[in-house]
Scaffold this active site. Structure first.
Site, PDB file in Angstrom:
ATOM      1  N   GLN B 155     -10.133   7.504 -22.449  1.00 37.52           N
ATOM      2  CA  GLN B 155     -10.924   7.463 -23.473  1.00 37.52           C
ATOM      3  C   GLN B 155     -11.546   8.656 -24.210  1.00 37.52           C
ATOM      4  OE1 GLN B 155     -13.971   5.405 -21.358  1.00 37.52           O
ATOM      5  NE2 GLN B 155     -13.952   7.008 -19.431  1.00 37.52           N
ATOM      6  N   ASP B 208     -21.759   8.219 -15.621  1.00 34.40           N
ATOM      7  CA  ASP B 208     -23.058   8.911 -16.119  1.00 34.40           C
ATOM      8  C   ASP B 208     -23.999   9.063 -14.896  1.00 34.40           C
ATOM      9  OD1 ASP B 208     -25.036   6.564 -15.881  1.00 34.40           O
ATOM     10  OD2 ASP B 208     -23.557   5.772 -17.416  1.00 34.40           O
ATOM     11  N   GLU B 227     -15.317   5.455 -10.017  1.00 29.86           N
ATOM     12  CA  GLU B 227     -15.441   5.809 -11.449  1.00 29.86           C
ATOM     13  C   GLU B 227     -13.948   6.552 -11.716  1.00 29.86           C
ATOM     14  OE1 GLU B 227     -17.065   5.943 -14.315  1.00 29.86           O
ATOM     15  OE2 GLU B 227     -15.177   6.905 -15.015  1.00 29.86           O
ATOM     16  N   CYS B 263     -10.786   1.226 -10.037  1.00 27.29           N
ATOM     17  CA  CYS B 263     -11.334   0.354  -9.116  1.00 27.29           C
ATOM     18  C   CYS B 263     -10.439  -0.746  -8.666  1.00 27.29           C
ATOM     19  CB  CYS B 263     -12.552  -0.399  -9.714  1.00 27.29           C
ATOM     20  SG  CYS B 263     -12.324  -1.250 -11.231  1.00 27.29           S
ATOM     21  N   ASP B 283     -20.728  -1.677 -13.915  1.00 31.04           N
ATOM     22  CA  ASP B 283     -21.231  -0.782 -14.961  1.00 31.04           C
ATOM     23  C   ASP B 283     -19.889  -0.506 -15.869  1.00 31.04           C
ATOM     24  OD1 ASP B 283     -23.085   0.541 -16.568  1.00 31.04           O
ATOM     25  OD2 ASP B 283     -22.693   2.457 -15.463  1.00 31.04           O
ATOM     26  N   TYR B 357     -30.089   1.850 -27.610  1.00 32.33           N
ATOM     27  CA  TYR B 357     -29.002   1.058 -28.236  1.00 32.33           C
ATOM     28  C   TYR B 357     -29.355   0.624 -29.659  1.00 32.33           C
ATOM     29  CZ  TYR B 357     -26.538   0.693 -23.695  1.00 32.33           C
ATOM     30  OH  TYR B 357     -25.578   0.836 -22.889  1.00 32.33           O
TER      31      TYR B 357
END
Lengths: 387, 387
Positions: B155, B208, B227, B263, B283, B357
């Site tokens: 990404q 994060d 992650e 994962c 998440d 947000y």
């Protein structure tokens, strides 16, 4: 009556091989793509202008009245704009997918690594969704309806409906409070740090009824609210029940009273009579954002502060909203004013997220510290300007 | 390399006396004002077009390369656009005050009761401030710096600095989390309703480090975090310390371990081995917003959900983010998927304000209810879809 406006931005290497100001075929291909944004068949631009050192500008029009521009800056930026009329309830002639596909094609032509497509800008829409923040950032709300609008003798009052925030009050187009915004009311009441039971509270402003309602959930001895604008109260009772609930259905209860009055003469009367309160909650307008602490707004603010300190018991606390967290200069100027009050005070501040505001907001708690002026010191949180 | 774009909108009565499409002197005066927006002396428009039934379009250019358009729609809308180049660090040739004064003059000429001035749109700026919400609303952030950007194998990773929100992580330009956003981490951990002490927790994603750090403040028996993207972890450790603090300085501690892995194969291994957890915290990316629950994103989502239910103890709880509160269809589709899992589940949801947000966000808590599948029922909050 809305017009939809499309904005596309592309950054290219001005020294690279794919510079449309140098490559004429590339330029023609770009013109074709932009032309096709507003009409089905490609067409020559209405007018093409060399702007000399400043690049070029092409303008396109379509038979249905849509128009587009293609602007190339020699520094390496190309902007595309297209605007079209869309009657209420109709589908736009240019879809978001078509714009996205044009963006992709132009990016490929230019070999550019940075491009940008904005959500359609709605211009002249029946329900205007754009309300800037205190720091003048462009925010598009999800408003789907203006449920109330009126001009009172004091201000323009609007209540907009937001699917996520509920009904939202704007005074002179300034966001005041939405039904989602209990965080505001809690912050201006000390976020649980204060015990209002058995205490006397004076609210300045607060026409949406949120503070009054929240206080009524405790057991204050008495609450007096001074709101100048009957129309705001009427609108809140009808359209902001998620804020005021039933607390203003009657303007007087066993331990509270709403006075529809200008707060200044009432404060003067309290000073004359020696009436004092445990808490003064100032829910009037935000602190001004002018560059110097002069002018009517600051005079009003200082007058309110001075009167408030005079009606505040020595052990009392004064709460107020400040301004957006990014309005650093305005907040600093306000804190400068606090040093000049006739009664020495100290303060703490807290930054809070109020959902419908789209920016963090600063709240102040102020108290008297100078015993020589009949004020008692307070030890809790008494560090100057602590957050 | 920024260009500033000014937008002004005016609504007039098409049937009134002040219709610029009928009153030629009014039209000339309007052209003068728009021309003066981009240059000091007034000038004839570059080109003036009658668009027949669709109104008119005039285009103006100035010697410095700025350009402006004046568009009149017969339905009663007049839009003015002006665009100018402003080199980094320089003052714009057109000030906000000049635009405001032009707005006032045009409003007076038209006798219009509704006009609108947008904050300048920054196009091609070094720091792009515009990030739309999940429901595609235009939001201007207060970003003043891009402190980190990289493309990982998975990404695009960006960390932008916001004066009010702190550093903020964007993955593929999608807002993930800012240092202001403890509300997100608390919501995805049940907002205080869960006691993690002595419990085993599996975090899916969470690069994060916010969830890991928050969990470490309690006393969980074990936390495993999966992650995939080492670059996100590296960036968080350096630039998002207000989120992860020191929790990822070491990827392994006495009761936690961060595995930099995809994962899916790890979940498959856990299923094979019979490893189970008290909590699974998902998440990963938000639930997809496509119009049908098909495609790679939904396949991935269902796969994760199915594996997660298999590694969740019968009394365990699964928490995940959903999507923006306005993404009603996507949320409903997600809830539809929950009914089709191999293990019968129930859920509750909660709508939360995450400061950075600019839209309310929905979080889900899911648990198994069907004892026949080896799951135990839970009574707390067990009403289907309760909020």
């Amino acid at each position: 009556m809305p017009a939809l406006h499309t904005l596309l931005d592309f950054q290219f290497e001005p020294g690279g091989t794919k510079n449309p100001l140098i490559d004429q075929q590339l330029y023609r291909d770009l013109c074709d793509l932009v032309s096709q944004l507003v009409q089905n068949s490609s067409a020559a631009p209405l007018s093409s202008v060399s702007l000399g050192d400043a690049g070029s500008l092409d303008v396109f029009t379509a038979e249905n009245g849509s128009h587009a521009t293609l602007r190339v800056y020699p520094q390496g930026l190309l902007t595309v704009d297209a605007e079209m009329w869309v009657a209420e309830g109709e589908q736009p002639a240019i879809t978001a997918e078509h714009v996205a596909s044009t963006q992709k094609k132009i990016s490929e032509l230019l070999g550019c690594n940075k491009s940008k497509r904005f959500p359609f800008i709605k211009r002249g829409a029946r329900v205007d969704p754009y309300v800037p923040t205190a720091d003048n950032k462009l925010i598009e709300y999800d408003f789907d309806e203006c449920v109330y609008e009126a001009d009172s003798p004091y201000q323009n009052i609007k209540i907009m409906h937001s699917p996520q925030f509920g009904n939202m009050l704007l005074l002179d187009n300034d966001p005041n409070l939405a039904e989602s915004d209990l965080a505001y009311t809690r912050a201006i009441l000390g976020n649980g740090r204060e015990d209002f039971s058995g205490k006397s509270v004076l609210i300045l402003g607060g026409g949406d009824g949120g503070i009054l309602h929240e206080l009524r959930q405790g057991s204050p001895k008495s609450v007096i609210m001074l709101e100048i604008d009957q129309l705001v109260i009427n609108a809140a009772v009808k359209y902001l029940r998620g804020i005021c609930h039933d607390s203003m259905d009657q303007l007087k209860g066993h331990n509270y009273e709403v006075l529809v009055e200008d707060c200044i003469p009432v404060l003067e009367k309290y000073v004359r009579e020696g009436t004092m309160f445990d808490y003064v909650i100032n829910d009037l307008t935000a602190i001004p954002i002018s560059t110097q602490p002069v002018g009517d707004s600051w005079d009003f603010l200082r007058k309110i502060l001075d009167f408030s300190m005079q009606v505040l018991k020595p052990t009392g606390r004064y709460y107020t909203q400040g301004n957006g967290a990014n309005m650093v200069d305005a907040l600093r100027m306000y804190e400068g004013q606090l040093e000049k009050l006739s009664c020495k005070v100290d303060f703490s501040k807290e930054t809070v997220c109020v959902p419908s505001y789209h920016e963090l907001w600063v709240f102040y708690c102020i108290w008297k510290v100078d015993a020589a002026n009949g004020c008692e010191g307070k030890d809790a949180q008494a560090t100057n300007g602590s957050t």
